[in-house]
Design a protein around this motif. Structure first.
Motif, PDB file in Angstrom:
ATOM      1  N   LYS A   1       0.837  -1.202   0.000  1.00  0.00           N
ATOM      2  CA  LYS A   1       0.000   0.000   0.000  1.00  0.00           C
ATOM      3  C   LYS A   1       0.879   1.261   0.000  1.00  0.00           C
ATOM      4  O   LYS A   1       0.665   2.163  -0.785  1.00  0.00           O
ATOM      5  CB  LYS A   1      -0.908  -0.035   1.227  1.00  0.00           C
ATOM      6  CG  LYS A   1      -2.012   0.974   1.208  1.00  0.00           C
ATOM      7  CD  LYS A   1      -2.916   0.758   2.389  1.00  0.00           C
ATOM      8  CE  LYS A   1      -4.234   1.443   2.152  1.00  0.00           C
ATOM      9  NZ  LYS A   1      -5.160   1.211   3.245  1.00  0.00           N
ATOM     10  N   GLU A   2       1.856   1.289   0.890  1.00  0.00           N
ATOM     11  CA  GLU A   2       2.790   2.412   0.947  1.00  0.00           C
ATOM     12  C   GLU A   2       4.053   1.990   0.207  1.00  0.00           C
ATOM     13  O   GLU A   2       4.524   0.877   0.352  1.00  0.00           O
ATOM     14  CB  GLU A   2       3.101   2.775   2.395  1.00  0.00           C
ATOM     15  CG  GLU A   2       3.910   4.030   2.519  1.00  0.00           C
ATOM     16  CD  GLU A   2       3.935   4.572   3.937  1.00  0.00           C
ATOM     17  OE1 GLU A   2       3.721   5.771   4.069  1.00  0.00           O
ATOM     18  OE2 GLU A   2       4.176   3.802   4.865  1.00  0.00           O
TER      19      GLU A   2
ATOM     20  N   THR B   1       8.979   7.404   2.037  1.00  0.00           N
ATOM     21  CA  THR B   1       7.793   6.626   1.671  1.00  0.00           C
ATOM     22  C   THR B   1       6.750   7.542   1.044  1.00  0.00           C
ATOM     23  O   THR B   1       6.789   8.768   1.227  1.00  0.00           O
ATOM     24  CB  THR B   1       7.159   5.953   2.902  1.00  0.00           C
ATOM     25  OG1 THR B   1       6.774   6.970   3.833  1.00  0.00           O
ATOM     26  CG2 THR B   1       8.133   4.987   3.574  1.00  0.00           C
ATOM     27  N   SER B   2       5.827   6.937   0.344  1.00  0.00           N
ATOM     28  CA  SER B   2       4.753   7.721  -0.272  1.00  0.00           C
ATOM     29  C   SER B   2       3.941   8.465   0.791  1.00  0.00           C
ATOM     30  O   SER B   2       3.468   9.572   0.546  1.00  0.00           O
ATOM     31  CB  SER B   2       3.850   6.827  -1.125  1.00  0.00           C
ATOM     32  OG  SER B   2       3.408   5.702  -0.396  1.00  0.00           O
ATOM     33  N   GLY B   3       3.839   7.900   1.977  1.00  0.00           N
ATOM     34  CA  GLY B   3       3.105   8.563   3.064  1.00  0.00           C
ATOM     35  C   GLY B   3       3.808   9.789   3.602  1.00  0.00           C
ATOM     36  O   GLY B   3       3.161  10.677   4.168  1.00  0.00           O
TER      37      GLY B   3
ATOM     38  N   SER C   1       8.244   6.026   9.983  1.00  0.00           N
ATOM     39  CA  SER C   1       6.978   5.938  10.733  1.00  0.00           C
ATOM     40  C   SER C   1       7.160   6.302  12.201  1.00  0.00           C
ATOM     41  O   SER C   1       6.189   6.409  12.935  1.00  0.00           O
ATOM     42  CB  SER C   1       6.380   4.532  10.608  1.00  0.00           C
ATOM     43  OG  SER C   1       7.209   3.587  11.262  1.00  0.00           O
TER      44      SER C   1
END
Length: 111
Positions: free
Chosen positions: A5-6, A66-68, A109
């Motif tokens: 997803k990420e 990361t994309s996030g 994160s």
């Protein structure tokens, strides 16, 4: 290959020199917007700017993120960068050493 997803991104940011690249890179890593930043000093960039062909010695910053985290990274680069329109280009990674990918995910994160 299973798509996560990420995703892990490599973000290219050209800067006016090594000092600016280090300052921006350290801020990105401190804020956890990037797990790692690599600075490549002494690159030669050639581009059109305001109607003229320009050649500049710059430093290239490679941020692994990361994309996030991308939007926050982009905003921080824009806030800290000396250029009116800084180069900020993100490339998705299609594969990589699983342990490194997990490390990038983990480091970006943490808060």
């Amino acid at each position: 290959m299973t798509r996560r997803k990420e995703e892990v991104l490599i973000v290219f940011v050209s800067t006016s020199g090594e000092e600016e690249a280090q300052r921006i890179g350290e801020a990105l890593v401190q804020a956890r917007h990037a797990a790692c930043v690599t600075v490549l000093p002494g690159v030669l960039s050639m581009y059109w700017w305001e109607g003229a062909l320009t050649k500049d010695r710059e430093a290239l910053l490679l941020a692994k993120t990361t994309s996030g985290q991308y939007q926050a990274l982009e905003q921080m680069v824009k806030a800290l960068h000396s250029y009116k329109v800084p180069e900020v280009l993100a490339l998705r990674t299609s594969d990589g050493l699983p342990q490194y990918i997990e490390w990038v995910m983990s480091e970006t994160s943490k808060r």
